[in-house]
Write a protein that holds these residues in place. Structure first.
Motif, mmCIF file in Angstrom:
data_model
loop_
_atom_site.group_PDB
_atom_site.id
_atom_site.type_symbol
_atom_site.label_atom_id
_atom_site.label_comp_id
_atom_site.label_asym_id
_atom_site.label_seq_id
_atom_site.Cartn_x
_atom_site.Cartn_y
_atom_site.Cartn_z
ATOM 1 N N SER A 1 1.082 -1.229 0.104
ATOM 2 C CA SER A 1 0.118 0.147 0.089
ATOM 3 C C SER A 1 0.740 1.324 0.043
ATOM 4 O O SER A 1 0.416 2.183 -0.623
ATOM 5 C CB SER A 1 -0.935 -0.156 1.100
ATOM 6 N N THR A 2 1.917 0.988 0.755
ATOM 7 C CA THR A 2 2.896 2.490 0.612
ATOM 8 C C THR A 2 4.062 2.487 -0.869
ATOM 9 O O THR A 2 3.937 3.591 -1.304
ATOM 10 C CB THR A 2 3.917 2.231 1.792
ATOM 11 N N PHE A 3 4.445 1.450 -1.011
ATOM 12 C CA PHE A 3 5.283 1.504 -2.360
ATOM 13 C C PHE A 3 4.800 1.052 -3.427
ATOM 14 O O PHE A 3 5.397 1.124 -4.731
ATOM 15 C CB PHE A 3 6.549 0.883 -1.651
ATOM 16 N N GLY A 4 3.864 -0.082 -3.585
ATOM 17 C CA GLY A 4 3.205 -0.534 -4.758
ATOM 18 C C GLY A 4 4.156 -1.674 -5.014
ATOM 19 O O GLY A 4 4.709 -2.320 -4.057
ATOM 20 N N ASP A 5 4.236 -2.343 -6.172
ATOM 21 C CA ASP A 5 4.817 -3.539 -6.496
ATOM 22 C C ASP A 5 6.318 -3.425 -6.554
ATOM 23 O O ASP A 5 6.849 -2.302 -6.385
ATOM 24 C CB ASP A 5 4.418 -4.157 -7.679
ATOM 25 N N LYS A 6 6.930 -4.155 -6.822
ATOM 26 C CA LYS A 6 8.577 -4.324 -6.653
ATOM 27 C C LYS A 6 9.094 -3.301 -7.630
ATOM 28 O O LYS A 6 10.354 -2.905 -7.126
ATOM 29 C CB LYS A 6 9.112 -5.832 -6.609
ATOM 30 N N SER A 7 8.669 -3.422 -8.927
ATOM 31 C CA SER A 7 9.160 -2.283 -9.763
ATOM 32 C C SER A 7 9.043 -0.510 -9.295
ATOM 33 O O SER A 7 10.057 0.054 -9.221
ATOM 34 C CB SER A 7 8.712 -2.278 -11.138
ATOM 35 N N ALA A 8 8.003 -0.545 -8.577
ATOM 36 C CA ALA A 8 7.735 0.876 -8.133
ATOM 37 C C ALA A 8 8.636 0.858 -6.749
ATOM 38 O O ALA A 8 9.091 2.046 -6.685
ATOM 39 C CB ALA A 8 6.033 0.989 -7.605
ATOM 40 N N HIS A 9 8.675 -0.118 -6.114
ATOM 41 C CA HIS A 9 9.507 0.045 -4.951
ATOM 42 C C HIS A 9 10.993 0.289 -5.187
ATOM 43 O O HIS A 9 11.618 1.080 -4.456
ATOM 44 C CB HIS A 9 9.427 -1.356 -4.056
ATOM 45 N N LEU A 10 11.531 -0.326 -6.269
ATOM 46 C CA LEU A 10 12.754 -0.192 -6.546
ATOM 47 C C LEU A 10 13.070 1.337 -7.170
ATOM 48 O O LEU A 10 13.954 2.065 -6.959
ATOM 49 C CB LEU A 10 13.159 -1.137 -7.904
ATOM 50 N N ARG A 11 12.127 1.928 -7.781
ATOM 51 C CA ARG A 11 11.914 3.100 -8.319
ATOM 52 C C ARG A 11 12.278 4.226 -7.182
ATOM 53 O O ARG A 11 12.829 5.116 -7.214
ATOM 54 C CB ARG A 11 11.220 3.605 -9.532
ATOM 55 N N ARG A 12 11.092 4.008 -6.334
ATOM 56 C CA ARG A 12 11.320 4.717 -4.985
ATOM 57 C C ARG A 12 12.713 4.752 -4.365
ATOM 58 O O ARG A 12 13.141 5.786 -3.777
ATOM 59 C CB ARG A 12 10.219 4.553 -4.118
ATOM 60 N N SER A 13 13.234 3.589 -4.115
ATOM 61 C CA SER A 13 14.538 3.357 -3.536
ATOM 62 C C SER A 13 15.585 4.367 -4.316
ATOM 63 O O SER A 13 16.272 4.631 -3.820
ATOM 64 C CB SER A 13 14.910 1.948 -3.402
ATOM 65 N N LEU A 14 15.665 4.000 -5.633
ATOM 66 C CA LEU A 14 16.755 4.750 -6.546
ATOM 67 C C LEU A 14 16.570 6.186 -6.573
ATOM 68 O O LEU A 14 17.719 7.082 -6.249
ATOM 69 C CB LEU A 14 16.428 4.310 -7.933
ATOM 70 N N GLN A 15 15.214 6.845 -6.321
ATOM 71 C CA GLN A 15 15.006 8.220 -6.061
ATOM 72 C C GLN A 15 15.562 8.589 -4.775
ATOM 73 O O GLN A 15 16.365 9.805 -4.875
ATOM 74 C CB GLN A 15 13.548 8.454 -6.374
ATOM 75 N N ARG A 16 15.398 7.573 -3.630
ATOM 76 C CA ARG A 16 15.848 8.238 -2.471
ATOM 77 C C ARG A 16 17.489 8.225 -2.402
ATOM 78 O O ARG A 16 17.966 8.874 -1.806
ATOM 79 C CB ARG A 16 15.310 7.105 -1.088
ATOM 80 N N TYR A 17 17.867 7.195 -3.090
ATOM 81 C CA TYR A 17 19.408 7.261 -3.125
ATOM 82 C C TYR A 17 19.871 8.606 -3.887
ATOM 83 O O TYR A 17 20.737 8.980 -3.305
ATOM 84 C CB TYR A 17 19.734 6.042 -3.867
ATOM 85 N N ALA A 18 19.369 8.819 -4.952
ATOM 86 C CA ALA A 18 19.644 9.781 -5.738
ATOM 87 C C ALA A 18 19.545 11.257 -4.859
ATOM 88 O O ALA A 18 20.417 12.118 -4.959
ATOM 89 C CB ALA A 18 18.966 10.142 -7.011
ATOM 90 N N GLN A 19 18.593 11.540 -4.140
ATOM 91 C CA GLN A 19 18.292 12.630 -3.309
ATOM 92 C C GLN A 19 19.268 12.736 -2.423
ATOM 93 O O GLN A 19 19.739 13.826 -2.047
ATOM 94 C CB GLN A 19 16.819 12.667 -2.865
ATOM 95 N N GLY A 20 19.586 11.564 -1.612
ATOM 96 C CA GLY A 20 20.695 11.486 -0.702
ATOM 97 C C GLY A 20 22.045 11.864 -0.949
ATOM 98 O O GLY A 20 22.793 12.411 -0.110
#
Length: 91
Positions: free
Chosen positions: A46-65
């Motif tokens: 419910s928070t991150f969606g499927d694995k692909s969406a979860h990976l995209r959010r993780s990559l965005q978090r990595y890039a921002q940080g």
């Protein structure tokens, strides 16, 4: 009325990012994600969606940080890029 999350989404995303780092995308199973983030399956989806969406959010978090730190390390008057990263990570 929206349901309020009972966990820190940013912290869960940080932990998910570490699961992807450790195992790589193919091996970062949903079971490993739930274990690594401490979230239940329904909260994870419910928070991150499927694995692909979860990976995209993780990559965005990595890039921002980390992207600004890399820019700083490469452009600043520091002894070496690794010294900036070591300082940032408390080493």
């Amino acid at each position: 009325m929206a349901v309020r999350k009972r966990f820190d989404v940013d912290e869960a995303l940080r932990r998910a990012m570490h699961v992807f780092w450790r195992w790589g995308c193919p091996e970062a199973s949903i079971d490993r994600q739930t274990e690594g983030t401490g979230l239940g399956l329904s909260s994870l989806y419910s928070t991150f969606g499927d694995k692909s969406a979860h990976l995209r959010r993780s990559l965005q978090r990595y890039a921002q940080g980390y992207h600004p730190l890399y820019d700083q390390a490469l452009s600043g008057p520091h002894p070496s890029p690794s010294s900036v990263m070591a300082w940032r990570h408390g080493r």
